[in-house]
Design a protein around this motif. Structure first.
Motif, PDB file in Angstrom:
ATOM      1  N   ILE A   1       1.104  -1.067  -0.009  1.00 54.21           N
ATOM      2  CA  ILE A   1       0.171  -0.676  -0.143  1.00 54.21           C
ATOM      3  C   ILE A   1       1.034   1.141   0.443  1.00 54.21           C
ATOM      4  CG2 ILE A   1      -0.163  -0.407   2.624  1.00 54.21           C
ATOM      5  CD1 ILE A   1      -2.887   0.729   1.936  1.00 54.21           C
ATOM      6  N   ARG A   2       0.621   1.914  -1.073  1.00 47.97           N
ATOM      7  CA  ARG A   2       0.982   3.688  -1.090  1.00 47.97           C
ATOM      8  C   ARG A   2       1.358   4.187   0.647  1.00 47.97           C
ATOM      9  NH1 ARG A   2       0.348   7.912  -3.810  1.00 47.97           N
ATOM     10  NH2 ARG A   2      -1.357   7.289  -4.342  1.00 47.97           N
ATOM     11  N   ARG A   3       2.065   4.053   0.499  1.00 48.61           N
ATOM     12  CA  ARG A   3       3.313   5.279   1.885  1.00 48.61           C
ATOM     13  C   ARG A   3       2.362   6.188   2.078  1.00 48.61           C
ATOM     14  NH1 ARG A   3       7.124   2.729   5.148  1.00 48.61           N
ATOM     15  NH2 ARG A   3       8.328   0.694   3.612  1.00 48.61           N
ATOM     16  N   SER A   4       1.885   7.269   0.956  1.00 44.20           N
ATOM     17  CA  SER A   4       1.736   8.673   0.658  1.00 44.20           C
ATOM     18  C   SER A   4       0.593   8.944   1.519  1.00 44.20           C
ATOM     19  CB  SER A   4       1.888   9.338  -0.376  1.00 44.20           C
ATOM     20  OG  SER A   4       1.321   8.538  -1.500  1.00 44.20           O
ATOM     21  N   LEU A   5      -0.610   7.322   1.280  1.00 43.90           N
ATOM     22  CA  LEU A   5      -2.035   7.489   1.566  1.00 43.90           C
ATOM     23  C   LEU A   5      -1.711   8.229   3.203  1.00 43.90           C
ATOM     24  CD1 LEU A   5      -3.195   5.145  -0.366  1.00 43.90           C
ATOM     25  CD2 LEU A   5      -4.182   6.577  -1.048  1.00 43.90           C
ATOM     26  N   GLY A   6      -0.923   7.233   3.814  1.00 41.75           N
ATOM     27  CA  GLY A   6      -0.714   7.728   5.479  1.00 41.75           C
ATOM     28  C   GLY A   6      -1.405   7.074   6.257  1.00 41.75           C
ATOM     29  N   ALA A   7      -1.266   7.063   8.293  1.00 42.27           N
ATOM     30  CA  ALA A   7      -2.008   6.391   8.529  1.00 42.27           C
ATOM     31  C   ALA A   7      -3.138   5.564   8.974  1.00 42.27           C
ATOM     32  CB  ALA A   7      -1.331   6.467   9.846  1.00 42.27           C
ATOM     33  N   GLU A   8      -3.894   6.630   8.517  1.00 39.79           N
ATOM     34  CA  GLU A   8      -5.274   6.685   8.918  1.00 39.79           C
ATOM     35  C   GLU A   8      -5.992   6.032   7.649  1.00 39.79           C
ATOM     36  OE1 GLU A   8      -8.817   6.652  10.600  1.00 39.79           O
ATOM     37  OE2 GLU A   8      -7.275   7.852  11.490  1.00 39.79           O
ATOM     38  N   GLU A   9      -5.751   6.458   5.738  1.00 36.33           N
ATOM     39  CA  GLU A   9      -6.088   6.035   5.533  1.00 36.33           C
ATOM     40  C   GLU A   9      -5.669   4.000   5.279  1.00 36.33           C
ATOM     41  OE1 GLU A   9      -7.430   7.075   2.362  1.00 36.33           O
ATOM     42  OE2 GLU A   9      -8.576   8.347   3.971  1.00 36.33           O
ATOM     43  N   HIS A  10      -5.013   4.059   5.741  1.00 40.09           N
ATOM     44  CA  HIS A  10      -3.376   2.491   5.906  1.00 40.09           C
ATOM     45  C   HIS A  10      -4.540   1.947   6.341  1.00 40.09           C
ATOM     46  CE1 HIS A  10       0.414   3.750   4.511  1.00 40.09           C
ATOM     47  NE2 HIS A  10       0.130   4.040   3.526  1.00 40.09           N
ATOM     48  N   LYS A  11      -5.343   2.355   7.155  1.00 46.44           N
ATOM     49  CA  LYS A  11      -5.665   1.930   8.850  1.00 46.44           C
ATOM     50  C   LYS A  11      -7.015   1.092   7.993  1.00 46.44           C
ATOM     51  CE  LYS A  11      -7.700   2.241  13.338  1.00 46.44           C
ATOM     52  NZ  LYS A  11      -7.893   2.502  14.293  1.00 46.44           N
ATOM     53  N   ILE A  12      -8.199   2.235   7.192  1.00 44.87           N
ATOM     54  CA  ILE A  12      -9.510   1.954   6.986  1.00 44.87           C
ATOM     55  C   ILE A  12      -9.411   1.060   5.626  1.00 44.87           C
ATOM     56  CG2 ILE A  12     -10.643   2.779   5.397  1.00 44.87           C
ATOM     57  CD1 ILE A  12      -9.940   5.412   7.114  1.00 44.87           C
ATOM     58  N   ILE A  13      -8.041   1.301   4.768  1.00 39.23           N
ATOM     59  CA  ILE A  13      -8.521   0.043   4.069  1.00 39.23           C
ATOM     60  C   ILE A  13      -7.549  -1.349   3.891  1.00 39.23           C
ATOM     61  CG2 ILE A  13      -6.770  -0.482   1.664  1.00 39.23           C
ATOM     62  CD1 ILE A  13      -6.742   3.099   1.781  1.00 39.23           C
ATOM     63  N   SER A  14      -6.680  -1.217   4.789  1.00 39.04           N
ATOM     64  CA  SER A  14      -6.520  -2.628   5.389  1.00 39.04           C
ATOM     65  C   SER A  14      -7.961  -3.666   6.147  1.00 39.04           C
ATOM     66  CB  SER A  14      -5.219  -2.824   6.633  1.00 39.04           C
ATOM     67  OG  SER A  14      -3.832  -1.947   5.617  1.00 39.04           O
ATOM     68  N   LYS A  15      -8.798  -2.647   6.912  1.00 41.06           N
ATOM     69  CA  LYS A  15     -10.075  -3.312   8.174  1.00 41.06           C
ATOM     70  C   LYS A  15     -10.627  -3.698   6.366  1.00 41.06           C
ATOM     71  CE  LYS A  15     -13.400  -3.025  10.570  1.00 41.06           C
ATOM     72  NZ  LYS A  15     -14.515  -3.364   9.996  1.00 41.06           N
ATOM     73  N   ALA A  16     -10.756  -3.096   5.080  1.00 39.93           N
ATOM     74  CA  ALA A  16     -11.636  -3.270   4.484  1.00 39.93           C
ATOM     75  C   ALA A  16     -11.346  -4.689   3.300  1.00 39.93           C
ATOM     76  CB  ALA A  16     -11.290  -2.935   3.329  1.00 39.93           C
ATOM     77  N   LEU A  17      -9.862  -4.674   3.242  1.00 35.88           N
ATOM     78  CA  LEU A  17      -9.728  -5.962   2.517  1.00 35.88           C
ATOM     79  C   LEU A  17      -9.652  -7.359   3.495  1.00 35.88           C
ATOM     80  CD1 LEU A  17      -8.079  -7.427   0.702  1.00 35.88           C
ATOM     81  CD2 LEU A  17      -5.999  -6.513   1.095  1.00 35.88           C
ATOM     82  N   ARG A  18      -9.208  -7.217   4.612  1.00 35.50           N
ATOM     83  CA  ARG A  18      -9.285  -8.405   5.908  1.00 35.50           C
ATOM     84  C   ARG A  18     -10.782  -8.649   5.841  1.00 35.50           C
ATOM     85  NH1 ARG A  18      -5.893  -6.556   9.026  1.00 35.50           N
ATOM     86  NH2 ARG A  18      -4.226  -7.905   9.392  1.00 35.50           N
ATOM     87  N   ASP A  19     -11.767  -7.452   5.762  1.00 35.50           N
ATOM     88  CA  ASP A  19     -13.179  -7.920   5.511  1.00 35.50           C
ATOM     89  C   ASP A  19     -13.329  -8.867   4.396  1.00 35.50           C
ATOM     90  OD1 ASP A  19     -13.353  -6.435   8.209  1.00 35.50           O
ATOM     91  OD2 ASP A  19     -14.584  -4.905   7.549  1.00 35.50           O
ATOM     92  N   SER A  20     -12.879  -8.435   3.141  1.00 35.25           N
ATOM     93  CA  SER A  20     -13.359  -9.136   2.055  1.00 35.25           C
ATOM     94  C   SER A  20     -12.392 -10.311   2.017  1.00 35.25           C
ATOM     95  CB  SER A  20     -12.605  -8.571   1.043  1.00 35.25           C
ATOM     96  OG  SER A  20     -12.749  -9.074  -0.192  1.00 35.25           O
ATOM     97  N   ILE A  21     -11.735 -10.372   2.380  1.00 35.57           N
ATOM     98  CA  ILE A  21     -10.673 -11.747   3.169  1.00 35.57           C
ATOM     99  C   ILE A  21     -12.332 -12.654   3.575  1.00 35.57           C
ATOM    100  CG2 ILE A  21      -8.833 -13.557   3.508  1.00 35.57           C
ATOM    101  CD1 ILE A  21      -7.179 -10.820   3.009  1.00 35.57           C
ATOM    102  N   GLN A  22     -12.559 -12.569   4.963  1.00 26.70           N
ATOM    103  CA  GLN A  22     -13.113 -12.399   5.859  1.00 26.70           C
ATOM    104  C   GLN A  22     -14.332 -13.298   5.294  1.00 26.70           C
ATOM    105  OE1 GLN A  22     -12.171 -13.797   9.385  1.00 26.70           O
ATOM    106  NE2 GLN A  22     -14.120 -15.451   8.660  1.00 26.70           N
TER     107      GLN A  22
END
Length: 290
Positions: A198-219
């Motif tokens: 994931i692109r570093r420039s998105l920032g910590a808050e976006e990283h958290k939201i997008i990571s949760k979205a992907l984890r939810d998709s896998i689940q």
């Protein structure tokens, strides 16, 4: 270096996040929830691009183009300035992985005397082969052409990834070495193959939201296996449903939700070995977004 900047996609301020992954049944299964809008994130829209993994590796290296991109772990040191690894969405081989196959009986030692067809020099399959034996001579062939090229007599052996790991025997080929088995015997660890960056420039808050979205998709896919598998079958080259199910099970499982401590150790170890042995010219600095 040109970057595709994510930003508001509509007047309503919906943020568009570009995701790229390979057109394989395991990736399709993993992204099923997001791709079919079964998993939604208020204020976000996810766009999906499907491209083969070596192209994604190069695009992440040369352009840092997508917000989230599937990459081979081998490619990570080359993109680490612009990307960090996500803690979910990866594929590891639990005592199995890419393998070298041939039309005639060969030993692993024989590989140092012949030219081996490989699916790309940034693939983790290539890195693990070179860690196994740095002196093996290789030539790049598109991954889906390697088995046909061996059968046509163009190469004595080839390094296969994806579904070929389950279908090579039906083509009359023999296994020379399974690098996942060799890696586990050598290190005691799983063989990390591909992950999501994931692109570093998105920032910590976006990283958290997008990571949760992907984890939810896998689940979601794991919880709705039949529907997710049906969706993934359109990407399951030459596999029937039972083989596709087996292939998806190999690479989308609890490890895909979270690598685990030993899984993260395995990523670092493989890349460090690649660097120490001169295969990777850039010192890896592995970090994760959870």
């Amino acid at each position: 270096m040109s970057n595709q900047q994510s930003g508001p996609a509509t007047a309503a301020g919906v943020r568009e996040i570009s995701i790229a992954h390979s057109p394989d049944s395991d990736d399709a299964f993993m992204f099923y929830g997001l791709a079919t809008n079964k998993v939604r994130v208020p204020g976000y829209r996810f766009t999906h691009t499907l491209t083969d993994i070596e192209t994604l590796n190069r695009r992440a290296q040369n352009e840092a183009f997508y917000d989230v991109s599937a990459i081979s772990f081998h490619a990570y040191p080359y993109v680490q300035d612009n990307y960090t690894l996500m803690g979910c969405g990866g594929s590891v081989g639990e005592g199995y992985g890419p393998m070298v196959v041939s039309a005639k009986k060969l030993t692993p030692e024989d590989l140092g005397k012949i030219k081996v067809a490989v699916p790309g020099t940034l693939t983790t399959a290539y890195l693990s082969l070179k860690v196994f034996n740095p002196n093996i001579e290789t030539e790049v062939v598109p991954f889906d052409q390697i088995i046909p090229a061996i059968l046509a007599g163009k190469y004595e052996a080839g390094l296969i990834i994806h579904e070929g790991q389950l279908t090579y025997a039906s083509s009359g080929l023999s296994k020379v070495i399974d690098l996942g088995v060799w890696w586990r015997e050598t290190t005691g660890l799983v063989l990390p193959l591909g992950g999501n960056a994931i692109r570093r420039s998105l920032g910590a808050e976006e990283h958290k939201i997008i990571s949760k979205a992907l984890r939810d998709s896998i689940q979601h896919a794991l919880d709705h296996r039949e529907q997710a598998l049906e969706y993934a079958m359109q990407f399951a080259r030459d596999l029937d449903t039972s083989l596709a199910n087996r292939f998806v099970s190999m690479y989308v499982n609890e490890r895909t939700l979270d690598y685990g401590k030993d899984g993260r150790e395995a990523i670092r170890k493989l890349l460090d070995l690649g660097y120490e042995r001169g295969i990777i010219p850039i010192q890896p600095k592995v970090d994760f977004v959870d």
